[in-house]
Design an enzyme around this catalytic site. Sequence first.
Site, PDB file in Angstrom:
ATOM      1  CD1 TRP A   1     -72.697   2.026   8.183  1.00  0.00           C
ATOM      2  CD2 TRP A   1     -70.572   1.446   7.836  1.00  0.00           C
ATOM      3  NE1 TRP A   1     -72.702   0.878   7.417  1.00  0.00           N
ATOM      4  CE2 TRP A   1     -71.401   0.498   7.192  1.00  0.00           C
ATOM      5  CE3 TRP A   1     -69.198   1.288   7.750  1.00  0.00           C
ATOM      6  CZ2 TRP A   1     -70.907  -0.592   6.477  1.00  0.00           C
ATOM      7  CZ3 TRP A   1     -68.700   0.204   7.039  1.00  0.00           C
ATOM      8  CH2 TRP A   1     -69.542  -0.728   6.421  1.00  0.00           C
TER       9      TRP A   1
ATOM     10  CE1 TYR B   1     -82.285   4.726  13.664  1.00  0.00           C
ATOM     11  CE2 TYR B   1     -81.047   3.558  11.967  1.00  0.00           C
ATOM     12  CZ  TYR B   1     -81.283   4.705  12.712  1.00  0.00           C
ATOM     13  OH  TYR B   1     -80.530   5.827  12.492  1.00  0.00           O
TER      14      TYR B   1
ATOM     15  N   GLY C   1     -75.876  14.034  21.410  1.00  0.00           N
ATOM     16  CA  GLY C   1     -75.482  12.918  20.560  1.00  0.00           C
ATOM     17  C   GLY C   1     -74.210  13.252  19.798  1.00  0.00           C
TER      18      GLY C   1
ATOM     19  CG  LEU D   1     -75.004  15.781  13.444  1.00  0.00           C
ATOM     20  CD1 LEU D   1     -73.708  16.100  12.689  1.00  0.00           C
ATOM     21  CD2 LEU D   1     -76.104  15.358  12.468  1.00  0.00           C
TER      22      LEU D   1
ATOM     23  CG  ASP E   1     -89.617  14.352  26.517  1.00  0.00           C
ATOM     24  OD1 ASP E   1     -89.224  13.620  25.581  1.00  0.00           O
ATOM     25  OD2 ASP E   1     -90.220  13.917  27.518  1.00  0.00           O
TER      26      ASP E   1
ATOM     27  CB  ALA F   1     -82.581   9.367  15.643  1.00  0.00           C
TER      28      ALA F   1
ATOM     29  CE  LYS G   1     -83.497   8.420  11.217  1.00  0.00           C
ATOM     30  NZ  LYS G   1     -83.380   9.695  11.970  1.00  0.00           N
TER      31      LYS G   1
ATOM     32  CB  THR H   1     -80.399   6.053   8.791  1.00  0.00           C
ATOM     33  OG1 THR H   1     -79.613   4.862   8.777  1.00  0.00           O
ATOM     34  CG2 THR H   1     -81.871   5.621   8.768  1.00  0.00           C
TER      35      THR H   1
END
Length: 287
Positions: free
Chosen positions: A153, A128, A12, A14, A39, A63, A132, A104
């Site tokens: 963002w 979402y 991803g 990050l 996984d 995520a 989270k 987030t």
Amino acid sequence: MNNKILITGANGQLGSELKVLSKYFSQFEWVFTDRDELDLCDLENLEVKITQINPAIIINCAAHTAVDKAESEFELSDVLNHKSVSIMSKWSHVNNSKFIHVSTDYVFDGTASVPLKEDANTGPINVYGQTKLAGEIACMRENPNAIILRTSWVYSSFGANFVKTMSRLMQERDSLNVVNDQIGSPTYAADLAKAILTILIHPKWQSGIYHFSNEGEISWHEFALAIQEIGKFDCLVSGIPSSAYPTPAKRPQYSLLDKTKIKNTFGVVVPDYKESLARCMELLKEV
């Protein structure tokens, strides 16, 4: 001495930026994993797999971040954003390992009008955000010594994101409409990766929730205008209200994060959003 760092979600945005930084921090043994190596949906075997790796530190960058898809994929969101986090957090507590979990701004309802501190009331308005937040709660319940980093963002030179999409569209089209009534601040994933390393090498581990995004208070429309300016794209970029661009998942209207705590606790430096955007777009030119 065990100095092994396990990174989930390695491919991803990050995770990719942490991979870039990792070569400057050879005091750690880095283990980068994505779905193939670890996984997170395989909840039954997750503990066993982590035990085999035996990390001293876990940084959870994984995520289910497809915000609109999450509305119809609750189970997948709940497993990736909540249930797997609970297992990793518990493992880290039992094995005396450090745990950093990335969360987030979507845990908030978007009705604030001042930058949100870590103890501000949560109230997610989409699946979402709900999953989270459930992940945050499970994380702190299973391991009170964990650190949660909320961000917003996120973009980088890796993966799919707003900056890359806008840069492409501005070269393909004469005009674009971008939402102008959702306020926050973008986060260059490379800056967030640096903040994480700053925390890891800080002499004192201080658990809790922290906020990180770049400095600035802007709308998505203003973000698009900054991309246009830096990229020198010849495209008309107009602002429109969220009501003119309906999406399956509702977005918070205001989710600007207050970064005072992470600066004061760990001495994290937070660059201005435009400065970071220019650095990222310079890299994109080279790709």
